[in-house]
Design an enzyme around this catalytic site. Sequence first.
Site, PDB file in Angstrom:
ATOM      1  N   CYS A  73       3.068  51.361  65.699  1.00  0.00           N
ATOM      2  CA  CYS A  73       2.410  50.489  64.733  1.00  0.00           C
ATOM      3  C   CYS A  73       3.298  49.261  64.537  1.00  0.00           C
ATOM      4  CB  CYS A  73       2.254  51.265  63.420  1.00  0.00           C
ATOM      5  SG  CYS A  73       1.565  50.312  62.062  1.00  0.00           S
ATOM      6  N   CYS A 183      -1.210  44.340  67.265  1.00  0.00           N
ATOM      7  CA  CYS A 183      -1.559  45.523  66.472  1.00  0.00           C
ATOM      8  C   CYS A 183      -2.040  46.574  67.467  1.00  0.00           C
ATOM      9  CB  CYS A 183      -2.674  45.170  65.483  1.00  0.00           C
ATOM     10  SG  CYS A 183      -3.400  46.592  64.650  1.00  0.00           S
TER      11      CYS A 183
HETATM   12  N1  DGL Z   1      -1.854  49.900  64.308  1.00  0.00           N
HETATM   13  C1  DGL Z   1      -1.295  49.153  63.228  1.00  0.00           C
HETATM   14  C2  DGL Z   1      -0.430  48.014  63.782  1.00  0.00           C
HETATM   15  O1  DGL Z   1      -0.035  48.070  64.935  1.00  0.00           O
HETATM   16  C3  DGL Z   1      -2.385  48.767  62.295  1.00  0.00           C
HETATM   17  C4  DGL Z   1      -1.908  48.285  61.006  1.00  0.00           C
HETATM   18  C5  DGL Z   1      -2.818  48.534  59.850  1.00  0.00           C
HETATM   19  O2  DGL Z   1      -3.062  49.689  59.547  1.00  0.00           O
HETATM   20  O3  DGL Z   1      -3.198  47.548  59.219  1.00  0.00           O
HETATM   21  O4  DGL Z   1      -0.084  47.073  63.104  1.00  0.00           O
END
Ligand code: DGL
Length: 259
Positions: A73, A183
């Site tokens: 993430c 993301c």
């Molecule tokens: N997968 C997360 C990232 O890479 C998502 C972030 C979120 O939950 O807003 O930032």
Amino acid sequence: MSNKPIGIFDSGIGGTSIFKEIHALLPYENYIYLADSKNAPYGNKTEAEILQLSIKNTKLLINNGCKLIVIACNTATTNAIYYLRSHYNIPFIGIEPAIKPAALNTETKAIGILATKGTLSSELFHKTTDIYASGIKVIEQVGEGIVPLIEAGKLESKEMKILLSSYLEPVLKHNIDYLVLGCTHYPYLIPILTKMLPANVKIIDSGLAVAKQTHTILNRDNLLNSNTKKPTVKFYSNVNVEVLDSILDYKFNVEYLDF
Ligand code: DGL
């Protein structure tokens, strides 16, 4: 030690895009994946909240014997990795937007980045951009609302297409030739984005780089699993087991866990 699992966490199902890259490179490892969908999106939370959630996930993975943790993430990495590395005595692999390769290869000297508010406002993101993209125009776009749609299984929906075109329009005005996906949920949008972007705009993400780094660190620390028989891969979601199941093409065992 080496047959212990690799722990992976994300605010939800997006980190599976990273898991898939790691698993392809390291198929004999055991894995535990935590999809913290109950708390998604992390991107709109404060740094302190993102840190607390990252600590919660880390503790659970460590309590389950993980030998290394991949923070799949960008938002959690950019807001929590310094803290986690200094407080827990196992290796952490983080993921950051692929600004460096985009900045190195751009010919128009302009690149776009689509990421969460939490990532784009973090100190780590700004440091990376200052180091690797000086002299390059970096057009930042917050992908507000994209993660909740993906978490709801609405990847191919009309709402998604409307949202994406509203985000691409201002970025494309700057003659970019690279779009960085900052993301881990966003690689699932590549088929849609490819249709929407001009042919000269290349999409770039960090999945493969994270997989290679995971291999490098396991190898360096002598932690690669030497047992090639029947590795176990466990996925836990604290909400939407079905959506997680479908994004994994029903290939792995997914269970509900309240965490
Ligand atoms: N997968 C997360 C990232 O890479 C998502 C972030 C979120 O939950 O807003 O930032």
